[in-house]
Design a protein around this motif. Structure first.
Motif, PDB file in Angstrom:
ATOM      1  N   PHE A 173       0.216  37.740 -14.440  1.00 20.42           N
ATOM      2  CA  PHE A 173       1.005  37.283 -13.517  1.00 20.42           C
ATOM      3  C   PHE A 173       2.644  37.176 -13.847  1.00 20.42           C
ATOM      4  O   PHE A 173       3.429  37.425 -12.816  1.00 20.42           O
ATOM      5  CB  PHE A 173       0.544  35.905 -13.093  1.00 20.42           C
ATOM      6  CG  PHE A 173       1.128  35.547 -11.710  1.00 20.42           C
ATOM      7  CD1 PHE A 173       0.971  36.086 -10.588  1.00 20.42           C
ATOM      8  CD2 PHE A 173       1.829  34.099 -11.563  1.00 20.42           C
ATOM      9  CE1 PHE A 173       1.384  35.563  -9.253  1.00 20.42           C
ATOM     10  CE2 PHE A 173       2.196  33.672 -10.498  1.00 20.42           C
ATOM     11  CZ  PHE A 173       2.211  34.540  -9.252  1.00 20.42           C
ATOM     12  N   ARG A 174       2.768  36.716 -14.945  1.00 19.05           N
ATOM     13  CA  ARG A 174       4.359  36.752 -15.326  1.00 19.05           C
ATOM     14  C   ARG A 174       4.367  37.571 -16.735  1.00 19.05           C
ATOM     15  O   ARG A 174       4.487  37.116 -17.876  1.00 19.05           O
ATOM     16  CB  ARG A 174       4.881  35.183 -15.809  1.00 19.05           C
ATOM     17  CG  ARG A 174       4.803  34.483 -14.360  1.00 19.05           C
ATOM     18  CD  ARG A 174       6.303  34.987 -13.828  1.00 19.05           C
ATOM     19  NE  ARG A 174       6.429  34.183 -12.544  1.00 19.05           N
ATOM     20  CZ  ARG A 174       6.008  34.303 -11.234  1.00 19.05           C
ATOM     21  NH1 ARG A 174       5.189  35.459 -11.254  1.00 19.05           N
ATOM     22  NH2 ARG A 174       6.267  33.624 -10.520  1.00 19.05           N
TER      23      ARG A 174
ATOM     24  N   GLN B 290      -8.832  33.837  -4.250  1.00 16.16           N
ATOM     25  CA  GLN B 290      -8.517  34.326  -5.598  1.00 16.16           C
ATOM     26  C   GLN B 290      -9.433  33.388  -6.411  1.00 16.16           C
ATOM     27  O   GLN B 290      -9.716  32.361  -6.292  1.00 16.16           O
ATOM     28  CB  GLN B 290      -7.240  34.312  -5.757  1.00 16.16           C
ATOM     29  CG  GLN B 290      -6.534  33.028  -5.925  1.00 16.16           C
ATOM     30  CD  GLN B 290      -6.070  32.515  -4.790  1.00 16.16           C
ATOM     31  OE1 GLN B 290      -6.740  32.196  -3.756  1.00 16.16           O
ATOM     32  NE2 GLN B 290      -4.485  32.145  -4.417  1.00 16.16           N
TER      33      GLN B 290
ATOM     34  N   ARG C  69      -5.321  31.318  -9.233  1.00 21.64           N
ATOM     35  CA  ARG C  69      -4.875  30.277  -8.642  1.00 21.64           C
ATOM     36  C   ARG C  69      -4.056  29.356  -9.687  1.00 21.64           C
ATOM     37  O   ARG C  69      -3.068  29.124  -9.539  1.00 21.64           O
ATOM     38  CB  ARG C  69      -6.147  29.557  -7.877  1.00 21.64           C
ATOM     39  CG  ARG C  69      -5.610  28.155  -7.126  1.00 21.64           C
ATOM     40  CD  ARG C  69      -6.818  27.515  -6.677  1.00 21.64           C
ATOM     41  NE  ARG C  69      -6.637  26.563  -6.048  1.00 21.64           N
ATOM     42  CZ  ARG C  69      -6.659  26.421  -4.402  1.00 21.64           C
ATOM     43  NH1 ARG C  69      -7.196  27.291  -3.860  1.00 21.64           N
ATOM     44  NH2 ARG C  69      -6.464  25.409  -3.981  1.00 21.64           N
TER      45      ARG C  69
ATOM     46  N   GLU D  69      -0.931  30.927 -10.886  1.00 22.52           N
ATOM     47  CA  GLU D  69       0.351  30.605  -9.873  1.00 22.52           C
ATOM     48  C   GLU D  69       0.728  29.420  -9.733  1.00 22.52           C
ATOM     49  O   GLU D  69       2.085  29.158  -9.789  1.00 22.52           O
ATOM     50  CB  GLU D  69      -0.269  31.130  -8.344  1.00 22.52           C
ATOM     51  CG  GLU D  69      -0.709  32.667  -8.356  1.00 22.52           C
ATOM     52  CD  GLU D  69      -0.938  33.075  -6.788  1.00 22.52           C
ATOM     53  OE1 GLU D  69      -0.174  32.305  -5.987  1.00 22.52           O
ATOM     54  OE2 GLU D  69      -1.662  34.080  -6.527  1.00 22.52           O
TER      55      GLU D  69
ATOM     56  N   GLY E 255       4.564  28.699 -10.858  1.00 21.61           N
ATOM     57  CA  GLY E 255       5.579  28.071  -9.791  1.00 21.61           C
ATOM     58  C   GLY E 255       6.032  26.692 -10.169  1.00 21.61           C
ATOM     59  O   GLY E 255       7.179  26.288 -10.140  1.00 21.61           O
TER      60      GLY E 255
ATOM     61  N   TRP F 121      -1.080  24.026  -2.634  1.00 23.29           N
ATOM     62  CA  TRP F 121      -2.030  23.847  -3.718  1.00 23.29           C
ATOM     63  C   TRP F 121      -2.671  22.376  -3.921  1.00 23.29           C
ATOM     64  O   TRP F 121      -3.049  22.005  -4.958  1.00 23.29           O
ATOM     65  CB  TRP F 121      -1.563  24.108  -5.202  1.00 23.29           C
ATOM     66  CG  TRP F 121      -0.974  25.593  -5.365  1.00 23.29           C
ATOM     67  CD1 TRP F 121       0.318  26.026  -5.625  1.00 23.29           C
ATOM     68  CD2 TRP F 121      -1.630  26.701  -5.002  1.00 23.29           C
ATOM     69  NE1 TRP F 121       0.512  27.435  -5.732  1.00 23.29           N
ATOM     70  CE2 TRP F 121      -0.686  27.929  -5.332  1.00 23.29           C
ATOM     71  CE3 TRP F 121      -2.858  27.330  -4.804  1.00 23.29           C
ATOM     72  CZ2 TRP F 121      -1.182  29.118  -5.262  1.00 23.29           C
ATOM     73  CZ3 TRP F 121      -3.342  28.402  -4.639  1.00 23.29           C
ATOM     74  CH2 TRP F 121      -2.326  29.528  -4.716  1.00 23.29           C
TER      75      TRP F 121
END
Length: 384
Positions: free
Chosen positions: A28-29, A360, A365, A368, A372, A383
Motif C-alpha cells: 500500500f505504501r 476489502q 483495511r 489503510e 492514514g 474506520w
C-alpha cells in the motif's frame, strides 16, 4: 516512513495476527520501509510462509538478537515469567528506536514506553484474539490498552464492550478486522475415515480452562469412541507453561488412527485444525470465534458451574450445548449436530459483530488505517 511489526514470543501463535498487515502495508505504501521483527526462528519461518500469499510485497523479515544467557535459562524461567520478552526488548532497543511506529500484538511491548530512546516511536496495538473475556482483564480487556497510540479492533462487539468499561475516552481506535482469517482455508485431510472430526481446544487460562476438570475424561471418551475422530490441540501455552498453568499431559495419551495429539505445533495456530474440524469442543478460548467464521456445531465444557446465560463473558456458550457432567458429552455432541439450525443464527450474528465485514480483506483495511494514522495523526471516520 519506517514501520516495524514486532513478534516477540517463544511461541508463534501471534504471527498470523500481525504478518498480513505488514505485507499489505508494504504494498500500500511502496516507498515506506516495512519490517517484521522476529525473536525466534519459528516466528520468522511462519511469517515468511504467510508472505508467500501476498504477491508483490516488499516487507523484510528480520531476526532480533536474543542474548545467549536468555536462550539458556528461558525454558525454565518462562514457566513463571516472560523474562525473555523483556530481555529481547533491551537487547534490540537501538533497532526499535529506528522506527516511526511499532505494531505489536501483546501488552508486554508497553515496557518500551519506559525507554527514552522510544519517545519518537508510536505503538500500535493489534491484539491476538477476539474472544469474550469481558470480566477478565487480559488481552483487549486489559486496562493498559489506553496507553497505546492506536488500538486496532477486530469488530464492533469488542468496541461496544470496551466502551462500556470506559475505554477509549482519549485513545484513538479503529475497527480493522481480523487478518488471521486470511490464512489458507483449505481443509486438511487428517484421518483415513469418514467419521466427523471434533477439535478439543481448552484455553490456557488457569481459571477458565476445562483441562483440569474434564481433560483426561474427554480424551478417554474419544479413544474409546467408534463415532468420532479427535484433534486435541489446546492453547499453545497450556503445556509449555506447565508450572504456572498446573497442566501436564500424561504419557499414555498419544496419536492414533482416530486421535491426533498436538501440544503446540504450527497447525494448532494457523487455522489448519479449525478448518479440519466438524465440531468444536472447548471452554473460553477465542479460537471458537475463528471456528464459527464458518458456522458449525459447537459444544462447551463448563468447569466452574457458572450461570452463563446473562453474562457477556460467556457469550460463545450460546453457540451450542453446555456440558457440566462428562457423562453428558455424548448426548451434547449429537445435539450440537441435530439442532445446529437453532444455533446457526446465533453464530452468524456473533461472527458478523466480532469481525469487521468489509469488501476489502482485513489486511488491506488495516494497512489503510495504519498509513492514514501515521500520516495524519487521526483515524478516518470510515474506520470507526
Amino acid at each position: 516512513m519506517r514501520v516495524g511489526f514486532l513478534l516477540n514470543h517463544y511461541a508463534p501463535h501471534q504471527v498470523p495476527h500481525v504478518a498480513p498487515l505488514a505485507f499489505a502495508l508494504s504494498r500500500f505504501r511502496q516507498n515506506w520501509t516495512v519490517e517484521l521483527l522476529c525473536s525466534t526462528e519459528a516466528e520468522r519461518v511462519f511469517a515468511e510462509d504467510i508472505g508467500g500469499g501476498y504477491r508483490g510485497h516488499s516487507a523484510r523479515v528480520r531476526m532480533l538478537e536474543t542474548p545467549p544467557l536468555t536462550r539458556l535459562i528461558d525454558p525454565l524461567v518462562r514457566q513463571v515469567a516472560f523474562y525473555r520478552k523483556r530481555s529481547v526488548q533491551s537487547a534490540n532497543i537501538g533497532i526499535f528506536a529506528e522506527f516511526d511506529a511499532l505494531i505489536v500484538p501483546e501488552m508486554t511491548s508497553l515496557a518500551l514506553r519506559e525507554r527514552p530512546e522510544m519517545q519518537g516511536t508510536k505503538l500500535i496495538f493489534t491484539g491476538h484474539g477476539a474472544g469474550d473475556g469481558y470480566n477478565q482483564q487480559v488481552g483487549m480487556f486489559d486496562p493498559r490498552i489506553d496507553q497505546f497510540d492506536l488500538v486496532m479492533l477486530p469488530g464492533t462487539r469488542i468496541l461496544r464492550e470496551l466502551n462500556a468499561l470506559g475505554r477509549f475516552q482519549t485513545t484513538p481506535y479503529a475497527i480493522a478486522g481480523y487478518p488471521k482469517l486470511e490464512l489458507n482455508s483449505a481443509r486438511p485431510n487428517l484421518f483415513d475415515n469418514d467419521r466427523p472430526t471434533v477439535l478439543y481446544n481448552p484455553t490456557q487460562n488457569r481459571l477458565a480452562t476445562s483441562w483440569h476438570k474434564f481433560g483426561t475424561d474427554v480424551l478417554d471418551f474419544f479413544y474409546a469412541s467408534q463415532d468420532y475422530n479427535l484433534i486435541f490441540a489446546p492453547h499453545v501455552l497450556l503445556f509449555r507453561r506447565a508450572w504456572s498453568r498446573g497442566a501436564r499431559l500424561p504419557r499414555r495419551y498419544r496419536s492414533t488412527e482416530t486421535v491426533r495429539i498436538d501440544k503446540g505445533s504450527r497447525a494448532s495456530v494457523d487455522m489448519s485444525y479449525l478448518n479440519a474440524a466438524d465440531i468444536y469442543l472447548g471452554d473460553l478460548s477465542s479460537q471458537v470465534y475463528e471456528f464459527i467464521n464458518q458456522p458449525r456445531p459447537c459444544v462447551f465444557l463448563d468447569p466452574i458451574g457458572v450461570d452463563h446465560r446473562s453474562d457477556p463473558a460467556f457469550r460463545s456458550w450460546s453457540f451450542g450445548p453446555v456440558v457440566r457432567d462428562i457423562g453428558d458429552l455424548k448426548k451434547a455432541l449429537a445435539t450440537s449436530r441435530e439442532q445446529f439450525e437453532s444455533f446457526h443464527p446465533l453464530q452468524q450474528a456473533a461472527r458478523d459483530e466480532n469481525f469487521a465485514q468489509a469488501p476489502q480483506p482485513a489486511s488491506v483495511r488495516g494497512a489503510e488505517i495504519i498509513a492514514g494514522f501515521l500520516e495524519t495523526g487521526e483515524v478516518a471516520e470510515q474506520w470507526r
